[in-house]
Design a protein around this motif. Sequence first.
Motif, short mmCIF file in Angstrom:
data_model
loop_
_atom_site.label_atom_id
_atom_site.label_comp_id
_atom_site.label_asym_id
_atom_site.label_seq_id
_atom_site.Cartn_x
_atom_site.Cartn_y
_atom_site.Cartn_z
N SER A 186 85.51 -46.71 -86.42
CA SER A 186 84.25 -47.04 -85.76
C SER A 186 83.38 -45.80 -85.56
N LEU A 187 82.23 -45.80 -86.19
CA LEU A 187 81.29 -44.69 -86.07
C LEU A 187 80.75 -44.60 -84.64
N HIS A 188 80.57 -45.75 -84.01
CA HIS A 188 80.04 -45.77 -82.65
C HIS A 188 81.04 -45.20 -81.66
N GLN A 189 82.31 -45.50 -81.86
CA GLN A 189 83.34 -44.92 -81.00
C GLN A 189 83.43 -43.42 -81.22
N ALA A 190 83.35 -43.00 -82.47
CA ALA A 190 83.42 -41.57 -82.78
C ALA A 190 82.25 -40.83 -82.15
N PHE A 191 81.06 -41.41 -82.23
CA PHE A 191 79.87 -40.81 -81.63
C PHE A 191 80.03 -40.71 -80.12
N LEU B 168 82.79 -40.69 -78.33
CA LEU B 168 83.83 -39.71 -78.02
C LEU B 168 83.28 -38.29 -78.15
N GLY B 169 82.52 -38.05 -79.21
CA GLY B 169 81.91 -36.74 -79.40
C GLY B 169 80.94 -36.41 -78.28
N TYR B 170 80.14 -37.38 -77.87
CA TYR B 170 79.19 -37.15 -76.78
C TYR B 170 79.94 -36.79 -75.50
N SER B 171 80.96 -37.56 -75.19
CA SER B 171 81.76 -37.31 -74.00
C SER B 171 82.41 -35.92 -74.04
N ASP B 172 82.98 -35.56 -75.18
CA ASP B 172 83.60 -34.24 -75.33
C ASP B 172 82.56 -33.14 -75.19
N GLY B 173 81.36 -33.36 -75.73
CA GLY B 173 80.29 -32.38 -75.62
C GLY B 173 79.85 -32.16 -74.18
N VAL B 174 79.70 -33.25 -73.44
CA VAL B 174 79.33 -33.14 -72.03
C VAL B 174 80.44 -32.41 -71.27
N LEU C 38 90.53 -38.67 -84.15
CA LEU C 38 89.82 -39.79 -84.77
C LEU C 38 90.78 -40.87 -85.26
N THR C 39 92.05 -40.53 -85.43
CA THR C 39 93.02 -41.52 -85.90
C THR C 39 93.23 -42.62 -84.88
N ASN C 40 92.94 -42.35 -83.60
CA ASN C 40 93.13 -43.35 -82.55
C ASN C 40 91.96 -44.30 -82.40
N LEU C 41 90.89 -44.09 -83.14
CA LEU C 41 89.72 -44.97 -83.04
C LEU C 41 90.00 -46.30 -83.72
N TYR D 213 81.05 -38.09 -84.91
CA TYR D 213 81.61 -37.35 -83.77
C TYR D 213 80.81 -36.07 -83.53
N ASN D 214 80.57 -35.33 -84.60
CA ASN D 214 79.84 -34.05 -84.47
C ASN D 214 78.43 -34.26 -83.92
N SER D 215 77.76 -35.31 -84.35
CA SER D 215 76.43 -35.61 -83.85
C SER D 215 76.48 -35.91 -82.35
N GLY D 216 77.44 -36.71 -81.95
CA GLY D 216 77.61 -37.01 -80.53
C GLY D 216 77.94 -35.77 -79.72
#
Length: 76
Positions: free
Chosen positions: A57-62, A64-70, A2-5, A23-26
């Motif tokens: 950025s919450l949107h970037q974190a979300f 990223l989380g979605y992508s990692d989840g997929v 998350l530090t890179n966001l 991120y967790n939600s995504g």
Amino acid sequence: MLTNLTAQQVNAKEANKCCQCAYNSGYQQGSLLQKFISLDLDSLGESGANNDGHYKSLHQAFALGYSDGVNSIIKN
């Protein structure tokens, strides 16, 4: 990770929201391969982070989380 966001919040409502929660939600939605995804800002907790997630950025974190989840489903 998350530090890179990007250090960015769109409005004051997002300023103190938890980036890790976004991120967790995504991630959860991505790991379920949900077709219709949503970042519910009101459901996110307040940020307790210092440098690693505060004012990121919450949107970037979300996203990223979605992508990692997929990716976690695809790899397994």
